[in-house]
Motif scaffolding. Structure first.
Motif, PDB file in Angstrom:
ATOM      1  N   ALA A   1       1.120  -0.951   0.033  1.00  0.00           N
ATOM      2  CA  ALA A   1      -0.063  -0.439   0.018  1.00  0.00           C
ATOM      3  C   ALA A   1       0.831   1.278  -0.203  1.00  0.00           C
ATOM      4  CB  ALA A   1      -1.347   0.176   1.391  1.00  0.00           C
ATOM      5  N   ARG A   2      -0.007   2.088  -0.513  1.00  0.00           N
ATOM      6  CA  ARG A   2       0.776   3.375  -0.212  1.00  0.00           C
ATOM      7  C   ARG A   2       1.242   4.071   1.657  1.00  0.00           C
ATOM      8  NH1 ARG A   2       2.041   7.362  -4.371  1.00  0.00           N
ATOM      9  NH2 ARG A   2       0.382   6.890  -6.015  1.00  0.00           N
ATOM     10  N   GLN A   3       2.469   4.534   1.524  1.00  0.00           N
ATOM     11  CA  GLN A   3       3.184   4.886   2.640  1.00  0.00           C
ATOM     12  C   GLN A   3       3.358   3.973   3.483  1.00  0.00           C
ATOM     13  OE1 GLN A   3       2.444   8.882   3.993  1.00  0.00           O
ATOM     14  NE2 GLN A   3       2.882   8.980   1.416  1.00  0.00           N
ATOM     15  N   VAL A   4       3.556   2.989   3.521  1.00  0.00           N
ATOM     16  CA  VAL A   4       3.954   2.059   4.216  1.00  0.00           C
ATOM     17  C   VAL A   4       5.522   1.485   4.461  1.00  0.00           C
ATOM     18  CG1 VAL A   4       1.522   0.613   3.611  1.00  0.00           C
ATOM     19  CG2 VAL A   4       3.997   0.239   2.829  1.00  0.00           C
TER      20      VAL A   4
ATOM     21  N   SER B   1       2.604  -0.408  -6.306  1.00  0.00           N
ATOM     22  CA  SER B   1       1.463   0.095  -5.200  1.00  0.00           C
ATOM     23  C   SER B   1      -0.139  -0.057  -5.502  1.00  0.00           C
ATOM     24  CB  SER B   1       1.235   0.777  -4.178  1.00  0.00           C
ATOM     25  OG  SER B   1       1.343   1.974  -5.315  1.00  0.00           O
ATOM     26  N   GLN B   2      -0.115  -0.226  -6.924  1.00  0.00           N
ATOM     27  CA  GLN B   2      -1.722  -0.549  -8.241  1.00  0.00           C
ATOM     28  C   GLN B   2      -1.015  -2.504  -7.892  1.00  0.00           C
ATOM     29  OE1 GLN B   2      -3.077   1.941 -10.700  1.00  0.00           O
ATOM     30  NE2 GLN B   2      -2.626   3.909  -9.408  1.00  0.00           N
TER      31      GLN B   2
ATOM     32  N   LEU C   1      -6.116   8.079  -1.621  1.00  0.00           N
ATOM     33  CA  LEU C   1      -7.040   6.515  -2.273  1.00  0.00           C
ATOM     34  C   LEU C   1      -7.452   7.206  -2.897  1.00  0.00           C
ATOM     35  CD1 LEU C   1      -8.753   4.261   1.425  1.00  0.00           C
ATOM     36  CD2 LEU C   1      -7.730   3.619  -1.245  1.00  0.00           C
ATOM     37  N   MET C   2      -8.498   8.146  -3.195  1.00  0.00           N
ATOM     38  CA  MET C   2      -8.980   8.343  -3.660  1.00  0.00           C
ATOM     39  C   MET C   2      -8.551   9.223  -5.051  1.00  0.00           C
ATOM     40  SD  MET C   2     -12.476   8.057  -3.200  1.00  0.00           S
ATOM     41  CE  MET C   2     -12.875   8.566  -0.746  1.00  0.00           C
ATOM     42  N   ARG C   3      -7.242   9.355  -5.633  1.00  0.00           N
ATOM     43  CA  ARG C   3      -6.198   9.226  -6.967  1.00  0.00           C
ATOM     44  C   ARG C   3      -5.971   8.046  -7.220  1.00  0.00           C
ATOM     45  NH1 ARG C   3      -1.167  12.724  -5.867  1.00  0.00           N
ATOM     46  NH2 ARG C   3       0.151  10.359  -6.118  1.00  0.00           N
ATOM     47  N   ASP C   4      -5.837   7.056  -6.402  1.00  0.00           N
ATOM     48  CA  ASP C   4      -5.259   5.375  -6.890  1.00  0.00           C
ATOM     49  C   ASP C   4      -6.812   5.146  -7.230  1.00  0.00           C
ATOM     50  OD1 ASP C   4      -2.544   5.989  -6.609  1.00  0.00           O
ATOM     51  OD2 ASP C   4      -2.238   5.049  -4.649  1.00  0.00           O
ATOM     52  N   VAL C   5      -8.140   4.695  -6.520  1.00  0.00           N
ATOM     53  CA  VAL C   5      -9.148   4.403  -7.106  1.00  0.00           C
ATOM     54  C   VAL C   5      -9.763   4.596  -8.274  1.00  0.00           C
ATOM     55  CG1 VAL C   5     -10.043   3.502  -4.931  1.00  0.00           C
ATOM     56  CG2 VAL C   5     -10.341   5.575  -5.995  1.00  0.00           C
TER      57      VAL C   5
ATOM     58  N   ARG D   1     -11.639  -5.567  -5.074  1.00  0.00           N
ATOM     59  CA  ARG D   1     -12.001  -5.982  -6.003  1.00  0.00           C
ATOM     60  C   ARG D   1     -10.213  -4.872  -6.072  1.00  0.00           C
ATOM     61  NH1 ARG D   1      -9.662  -7.360 -11.006  1.00  0.00           N
ATOM     62  NH2 ARG D   1     -10.318  -6.159 -11.727  1.00  0.00           N
ATOM     63  N   ILE D   2     -10.823  -3.771  -5.915  1.00  0.00           N
ATOM     64  CA  ILE D   2      -9.565  -2.202  -5.738  1.00  0.00           C
ATOM     65  C   ILE D   2      -8.828  -2.196  -4.398  1.00  0.00           C
ATOM     66  CG2 ILE D   2      -9.419  -0.325  -6.625  1.00  0.00           C
ATOM     67  CD1 ILE D   2     -11.924  -0.882  -8.842  1.00  0.00           C
ATOM     68  N   LEU D   3      -9.527  -2.089  -4.080  1.00  0.00           N
ATOM     69  CA  LEU D   3      -9.111  -2.307  -2.311  1.00  0.00           C
ATOM     70  C   LEU D   3      -8.215  -3.236  -1.969  1.00  0.00           C
ATOM     71  CD1 LEU D   3     -12.027  -1.020  -0.384  1.00  0.00           C
ATOM     72  CD2 LEU D   3     -10.013   0.655  -1.051  1.00  0.00           C
ATOM     73  N   GLU D   4      -8.434  -4.458  -2.456  1.00  0.00           N
ATOM     74  CA  GLU D   4      -7.712  -5.690  -2.606  1.00  0.00           C
ATOM     75  C   GLU D   4      -6.230  -5.684  -2.928  1.00  0.00           C
ATOM     76  OE1 GLU D   4      -7.471 -10.424  -2.247  1.00  0.00           O
ATOM     77  OE2 GLU D   4      -9.017  -9.406  -3.908  1.00  0.00           O
ATOM     78  N   GLY D   5      -6.558  -4.886  -4.148  1.00  0.00           N
ATOM     79  CA  GLY D   5      -5.092  -4.535  -5.185  1.00  0.00           C
ATOM     80  C   GLY D   5      -5.097  -3.661  -4.927  1.00  0.00           C
TER      81      GLY D   5
END
Length: 408
Positions: free
Chosen positions: A27-30, A107-108, A200-204, A252-256
């Motif tokens: 994920a982002r920022q980990v 991250s995606q 999150l909003m940008r990535d989704v 599925r997107i959140l899992e990705g």
């Protein structure tokens, strides 16, 4: 802030000596970039981030010129933003015998992974980094591989203070994002708010074309309300006023994006009538606590959802442990049509370690009787037990123990 040693470093360096390219996803920022920059200190490795619009445009329009400009050995950040680079990376790998030439972060997950596996099969090692585990926060690396045996648990117990519910819920509430470690409630709230709104909003929208931010935020809250339960697409769809197929796609997107983790159900031909629905967990319990509006660790610990959050914490600590361990394991959960459930099966070397998770410090030891389903199916049953808030490992029978949750 001092650098926090990550458990994945060992595995990364090993892969780096074997593969020509290594990709760290998560994920982002980990802390993917922080870890790789730390490992690159003192070397002449070029660093380039594809968040930089000029570098990204060059990578997309002219991959050959990109690598002439940014010469290997190189660390490329957010590589999913320019999948056009993969063909050129393949060519570079094939022209040299040098190992560890190209380091990548991304991250995606699923769009990128498909491209990577098609283009770079056999040339790239792929690893996953999660947010900080409880062990990493405590600066601990256990020498013993986790096999749930009494001897291993006792050896680990020598290294850690006794399990403490206040500390455990502080960790659950705070989560493992390096930037919120040790900050106050106000800053933590602001951090997660901007994490959801910006990253999150940008990535989704990039990963799945989702532009309805209001509904998507409601969907996120719906996921947080279902934490540690079987996925229910009807409930999720209703929470955001979307259709069930859309709910399925959004999950599925959140899992990705490594925001949620779906624990798949165990399946076996010998055991009929098993559920096919996964269980929903958050990769970072801090984000889930923020979305669920638990404003302090104490309120969360005393609240109605505390058992669910505790289960999420244990499952994700196990996920992190096996992501960084030497040996591969498969994590599933067991549930049959009579609603008999076992929280986690850890499968390795054809052996199944059954685990129940209980927030209590003194759970009912009869819980382990359920594990007899493994014997009926003639599965090889390894050490297991009940992961709980007890202070030290205590045997239940020859196969099972009460397992303090801070030993995993």
């Amino acid at each position: 802030m001092a650098y926090i040693t990550r458990e994945l470093e060992r595995k990364f360096l090993k892969m780096n000596g074997f593969f020509k390219a290594v990709l760290v996803t998560g994920a982002r920022q980990v802390g993917k970039t922080t870890m790789l920059k730390h490992l690159a200190e003192g070397t002449n490795r070029t660093y380039v981030s594809l968040d930089n619009a000029m570098a990204r445009d060059l990578a997309k329009s002219d991959p050959i010129l990109f690598f002439q400009t940014y010469k290997p050995p190189i660390l490329i950040d957010e590589v999913q933003k320019a999948p056009e680079l993969f063909e050129q990376i393949k060519i570079i790998c094939d022209e040299t015998d040098e190992k560890g030439l190209i380091w990548l972060t991304g991250s995606q997950q699923y769009g990128m992974m498909k491209k990577v596996s098609e283009t770079l099969a056999g040339r790239i090692g792929i690893l996953e980094l999660y947010s900080l585990s409880q062990r990493e926060k405590n600066g601990l690396v256990f020498d013993e591989e986790l096999d749930f045996s009494l001897a291993t648990l006792q050896a680990r117990q020598q290294r850690v203070p006794k399990n403490d519910i206040t500390k455990v819920f502080e960790h659950i509430w705070e989560g493992g994002m390096p930037q919120v470690w040790g900050v106050d409630e106000e800053l933590r709230g602001e951090y997660f708010n901007s994490y959801v709104d910006t990253y999150l909003m940008r990535d989704v929208s990039e990963a799945g074309g989702i532009t309805d931010t209001v509904r998507f935020r409601k969907f996120l809250l719906g996921c947080a309300a279902l934490v540690s339960e079987q996925v229910n697409y009807a409930t999720l769809a209703k929470s955001a006023d979307i259709s069930q197929p859309t709910a399925k796609e959004w999950l599925r997107i959140l899992e990705g994006l490594h925001i949620v983790y779906l624990l798949e159900p165990y399946s076996n031909n010998a055991l009929k009538r098993l559920t096919k629905t996964p269980k929903l967990y958050f990769c970072d319990t801090g984000l889930c606590a923020y979305l669920s509006m638990w404003l302090t660790p104490d309120v969360l610990r005393q609240g109605a959802a505390s058992g669910h959050f505790y289960e999420n914490y244990v499952v994700i600590e196990l996920v992190k442990n096996y992501a960084y361990a030497r040996s591969k394991s498969n994590l599933t959960y067991y549930r049959d049509s009579n609603a008999k459930e076992i929280d986690v099966f850890v499968e390795e070397n054809n052996t199944v370690h059954p685990l129940e998770i209980k927030k209590s410090a003194n759970p009912d030891k009869r819980e382990v009787k359920k594990y007899s389903v493994l014997d009926k199916a003639e599965l090889n049953r390894g050490s297991g037990g009940i992961v709980c808030m007890c202070e030290e490992p205590i045997p239940i029978d020859d196969k099972n123990c009460f397992i303090p949750s801070n030993l995993i």
